[in-house]
Scaffold this motif. Structure first.
Motif, PDB file in Angstrom:
ATOM      1  N   MET B   9       0.851  -1.189   0.000  1.00  0.00           N
ATOM      2  CA  MET B   9       0.000   0.000   0.000  1.00  0.00           C
ATOM      3  C   MET B   9       0.887   1.240   0.000  1.00  0.00           C
ATOM      4  O   MET B   9       2.046   1.193   0.407  1.00  0.00           O
ATOM      5  CB  MET B   9      -0.950  -0.019   1.208  1.00  0.00           C
ATOM      6  CG  MET B   9      -0.303   0.221   2.533  1.00  0.00           C
ATOM      7  SD  MET B   9      -0.196   1.970   2.897  1.00  0.00           S
ATOM      8  CE  MET B   9      -0.361   1.967   4.660  1.00  0.00           C
ATOM      9  N   LYS B  10       0.331   2.314  -0.499  1.00  0.00           N
ATOM     10  CA  LYS B  10       1.076   3.568  -0.543  1.00  0.00           C
ATOM     11  C   LYS B  10       0.134   4.687  -0.151  1.00  0.00           C
ATOM     12  O   LYS B  10      -1.019   4.706  -0.569  1.00  0.00           O
ATOM     13  CB  LYS B  10       1.585   3.794  -1.966  1.00  0.00           C
ATOM     14  CG  LYS B  10       2.636   4.881  -2.048  1.00  0.00           C
ATOM     15  CD  LYS B  10       3.007   5.313  -3.454  1.00  0.00           C
ATOM     16  CE  LYS B  10       3.240   4.232  -4.470  1.00  0.00           C
ATOM     17  NZ  LYS B  10       3.654   4.757  -5.763  1.00  0.00           N
ATOM     18  N   VAL B  11       0.616   5.609   0.666  1.00  0.00           N
ATOM     19  CA  VAL B  11      -0.215   6.744   1.051  1.00  0.00           C
ATOM     20  C   VAL B  11       0.671   7.989   1.156  1.00  0.00           C
ATOM     21  O   VAL B  11       1.833   7.907   1.558  1.00  0.00           O
ATOM     22  CB  VAL B  11      -1.001   6.431   2.355  1.00  0.00           C
ATOM     23  CG1 VAL B  11      -0.084   6.124   3.503  1.00  0.00           C
ATOM     24  CG2 VAL B  11      -1.931   7.562   2.731  1.00  0.00           C
ATOM     25  N   GLU B  12       0.133   9.110   0.703  1.00  0.00           N
ATOM     26  CA  GLU B  12       0.862  10.379   0.789  1.00  0.00           C
ATOM     27  C   GLU B  12      -0.031  11.408   1.453  1.00  0.00           C
ATOM     28  O   GLU B  12      -1.229  11.441   1.206  1.00  0.00           O
ATOM     29  CB  GLU B  12       1.233  10.887  -0.610  1.00  0.00           C
ATOM     30  CG  GLU B  12       2.278  10.051  -1.299  1.00  0.00           C
ATOM     31  CD  GLU B  12       2.723  10.672  -2.627  1.00  0.00           C
ATOM     32  OE1 GLU B  12       3.726  10.220  -3.173  1.00  0.00           O
ATOM     33  OE2 GLU B  12       2.051  11.607  -3.105  1.00  0.00           O
ATOM     34  N   PHE B  13       0.557  12.243   2.283  1.00  0.00           N
ATOM     35  CA  PHE B  13      -0.251  13.264   2.949  1.00  0.00           C
ATOM     36  C   PHE B  13       0.602  14.490   3.231  1.00  0.00           C
ATOM     37  O   PHE B  13       1.835  14.424   3.238  1.00  0.00           O
ATOM     38  CB  PHE B  13      -0.881  12.712   4.231  1.00  0.00           C
ATOM     39  CG  PHE B  13       0.098  12.063   5.161  1.00  0.00           C
ATOM     40  CD1 PHE B  13       0.742  12.808   6.133  1.00  0.00           C
ATOM     41  CD2 PHE B  13       0.387  10.707   5.050  1.00  0.00           C
ATOM     42  CE1 PHE B  13       1.660  12.217   6.978  1.00  0.00           C
ATOM     43  CE2 PHE B  13       1.316  10.102   5.892  1.00  0.00           C
ATOM     44  CZ  PHE B  13       1.953  10.860   6.856  1.00  0.00           C
ATOM     45  N   ASN B  19      -2.039  14.934  10.961  1.00  0.00           N
ATOM     46  CA  ASN B  19      -2.079  13.700  10.163  1.00  0.00           C
ATOM     47  C   ASN B  19      -1.321  12.540  10.800  1.00  0.00           C
ATOM     48  O   ASN B  19      -1.332  11.426  10.265  1.00  0.00           O
ATOM     49  CB  ASN B  19      -1.506  13.952   8.765  1.00  0.00           C
ATOM     50  CG  ASN B  19      -2.489  14.685   7.864  1.00  0.00           C
ATOM     51  OD1 ASN B  19      -3.707  14.528   8.028  1.00  0.00           O
ATOM     52  ND2 ASN B  19      -1.985  15.474   6.942  1.00  0.00           N
ATOM     53  N   PHE B  22      -3.685   9.761  11.603  1.00  0.00           N
ATOM     54  CA  PHE B  22      -4.106   9.127  10.348  1.00  0.00           C
ATOM     55  C   PHE B  22      -3.036   8.148   9.846  1.00  0.00           C
ATOM     56  O   PHE B  22      -3.338   7.014   9.457  1.00  0.00           O
ATOM     57  CB  PHE B  22      -4.385  10.205   9.293  1.00  0.00           C
ATOM     58  CG  PHE B  22      -4.421   9.699   7.879  1.00  0.00           C
ATOM     59  CD1 PHE B  22      -5.509   8.992   7.398  1.00  0.00           C
ATOM     60  CD2 PHE B  22      -3.335   9.925   7.024  1.00  0.00           C
ATOM     61  CE1 PHE B  22      -5.526   8.522   6.095  1.00  0.00           C
ATOM     62  CE2 PHE B  22      -3.344   9.454   5.725  1.00  0.00           C
ATOM     63  CZ  PHE B  22      -4.435   8.747   5.258  1.00  0.00           C
ATOM     64  N   ALA B  23      -1.777   8.593   9.881  1.00  0.00           N
ATOM     65  CA  ALA B  23      -0.668   7.782   9.357  1.00  0.00           C
ATOM     66  C   ALA B  23      -0.514   6.478  10.134  1.00  0.00           C
ATOM     67  O   ALA B  23      -0.456   5.390   9.551  1.00  0.00           O
ATOM     68  CB  ALA B  23       0.632   8.585   9.424  1.00  0.00           C
ATOM     69  N   THR B  26      -3.531   4.086   9.690  1.00  0.00           N
ATOM     70  CA  THR B  26      -3.555   3.484   8.350  1.00  0.00           C
ATOM     71  C   THR B  26      -2.592   2.300   8.261  1.00  0.00           C
ATOM     72  O   THR B  26      -2.957   1.220   7.780  1.00  0.00           O
ATOM     73  CB  THR B  26      -3.159   4.545   7.292  1.00  0.00           C
ATOM     74  OG1 THR B  26      -4.020   5.667   7.440  1.00  0.00           O
ATOM     75  CG2 THR B  26      -3.275   3.996   5.895  1.00  0.00           C
ATOM     76  N   PHE B  30      -3.414  -1.799   7.875  1.00  0.00           N
ATOM     77  CA  PHE B  30      -2.803  -2.630   6.837  1.00  0.00           C
ATOM     78  C   PHE B  30      -2.096  -3.833   7.463  1.00  0.00           C
ATOM     79  O   PHE B  30      -2.230  -4.969   7.005  1.00  0.00           O
ATOM     80  CB  PHE B  30      -1.818  -1.780   6.025  1.00  0.00           C
ATOM     81  CG  PHE B  30      -1.154  -2.503   4.895  1.00  0.00           C
ATOM     82  CD1 PHE B  30      -1.871  -2.856   3.752  1.00  0.00           C
ATOM     83  CD2 PHE B  30       0.193  -2.826   4.953  1.00  0.00           C
ATOM     84  CE1 PHE B  30      -1.260  -3.525   2.704  1.00  0.00           C
ATOM     85  CE2 PHE B  30       0.816  -3.493   3.905  1.00  0.00           C
ATOM     86  CZ  PHE B  30       0.090  -3.842   2.775  1.00  0.00           C
ATOM     87  N   LYS B  68       5.504  10.509   2.527  1.00  0.00           N
ATOM     88  CA  LYS B  68       5.038   9.321   1.791  1.00  0.00           C
ATOM     89  C   LYS B  68       5.292   8.069   2.624  1.00  0.00           C
ATOM     90  O   LYS B  68       6.361   7.903   3.208  1.00  0.00           O
ATOM     91  CB  LYS B  68       5.804   9.225   0.463  1.00  0.00           C
ATOM     92  CG  LYS B  68       5.354   8.075  -0.412  1.00  0.00           C
ATOM     93  CD  LYS B  68       5.766   8.289  -1.856  1.00  0.00           C
ATOM     94  CE  LYS B  68       7.039   7.535  -2.154  1.00  0.00           C
ATOM     95  NZ  LYS B  68       7.468   7.675  -3.565  1.00  0.00           N
ATOM     96  N   ILE B  70       5.119   3.851   2.278  1.00  0.00           N
ATOM     97  CA  ILE B  70       4.865   2.618   1.532  1.00  0.00           C
ATOM     98  C   ILE B  70       4.963   1.482   2.539  1.00  0.00           C
ATOM     99  O   ILE B  70       5.921   1.423   3.311  1.00  0.00           O
ATOM    100  CB  ILE B  70       5.903   2.416   0.412  1.00  0.00           C
ATOM    101  CG1 ILE B  70       5.808   3.544  -0.612  1.00  0.00           C
ATOM    102  CG2 ILE B  70       5.708   1.055  -0.281  1.00  0.00           C
ATOM    103  CD1 ILE B  70       6.913   3.515  -1.658  1.00  0.00           C
TER     104      ILE B  70
END
Lengths: 104, 158
Positions: B9-13, B19, B22-23, B26, B30, B68, B70
């Motif tokens: 999975m990949k997430v950017e904020f 945040n 949130f990080a 998340t 996962f 970012k 990953i």
């Protein structure tokens, strides 16, 4: 975070209910310092019963409040630490200065 | 899908401290696929929170940038990469020292890397001044009663 003050014992208790991270700490610090100045307690307890998360921002928070407590001649203690939170405090060595205590 | 890992999975904020929650949530959600214990999950959340806080506070120094994350699963192994394009770390070895902080006046404990290293199996730091920092962390989640499970499985397949 809620707090209460016991006048007889000059005891100020903070019941922290936030997740303690870099985002939430400034607000907790502001409230705590305000209440400490207002009551000038002899003993301060941070109650972690409702804390679901803490990272190293919590160490900074407690070290800062310990210094403040020292300045006004009060003691600082921590109550209801979960194993995860205790592990983080143990790593910093702060529990030697700020002991754990029982609080219902 | 690339065969070297099982899931990714990949997430950017944006680098706002609001945040951080949130990080970590998340990544924890996962990682939940590996059936971690409550304690393992808590360790992962804390390590992610430390790395993301570093990117926001030190990497971008509270200016706006992109963080970012990953995360990959490789068998029972969780691999997390957290990177920023911030100012980079001048002395990585120094930064890893317990209680070392460049911002002591802000009640920073300097325990971030120490916590990452003790809560995860491995932590690698790649940092280039002016270009950014990448933290790669891994943690293997133990499968409960794996031997028993394998014994049963061998019996069935024989």
């Amino acid at each position: 975070m809620e707090s209460y003050f016991n006048q007889d014992e000059k005891l100020l208790v903070f019941k922290v209910s936030e997740e303690i991270d870099d985002y939430k700490v400034p607000e907790i610090r502001r409230k705590a310092d305000y209440e400490i100045q207002r009551y000038m307690p002899k003993k301060i307890i941070f109650d972690f019963n409702n804390v679901t998360f803490m990272d190293s921002a919590g160490i900074g928070l407690i070290i800062g409040r310990y210094k403040f407590a020292n300045l006004i001649g009060a003691t600082l203690e921590l109550a209801n630490l979960t194993s995860s939170i205790r592990k983080i405090f143990e790593m910093s060595g702060i529990l030697r200065l700020v002991p754990e205590t029982e609080l219902i | 899908m690339n065969k070297s890992f099982d899931n990714e999975m990949k997430v950017e904020f944006v680098s706002k401290s609001s945040n951080e929650s949130f990080a970590r949530i998340t990544v924890a959600a996962f990682a939940a696929q590996l059936d971690p214990t409550v304690e393992e999950l808590s360790d992962i959340k804390t390590a992610v929170s430390e790395a993301v806080t570093n990117s926001i506070i030190h990497g971008y120094e509270n200016k706006i940038g992109i963080v970012k994350i990953i995360a990959k699963l490789e068998g029972q192994k969780l691999i997390i990469e957290i990177s920023d394009k911030g100012k980079g770390i001048e002395d990585v070895e120094m930064a890893k020292e317990p209680l070392y902080t460049t911002k002591p006046n802000l009640e920073r404990s300097g325990m971030g890397f120490t916590i990452m290293e003790s809560f995860m199996d491995s932590v690698e730091i790649e940092s280039i001044l002016g270009l950014g920092t990448k933290i790669k962390m891994t943690k293997t989640i133990k499968k409960p009663n794996l031997e028993e499970y394998e014994k049963d499985f061998t019996m069935v397949t024989k």
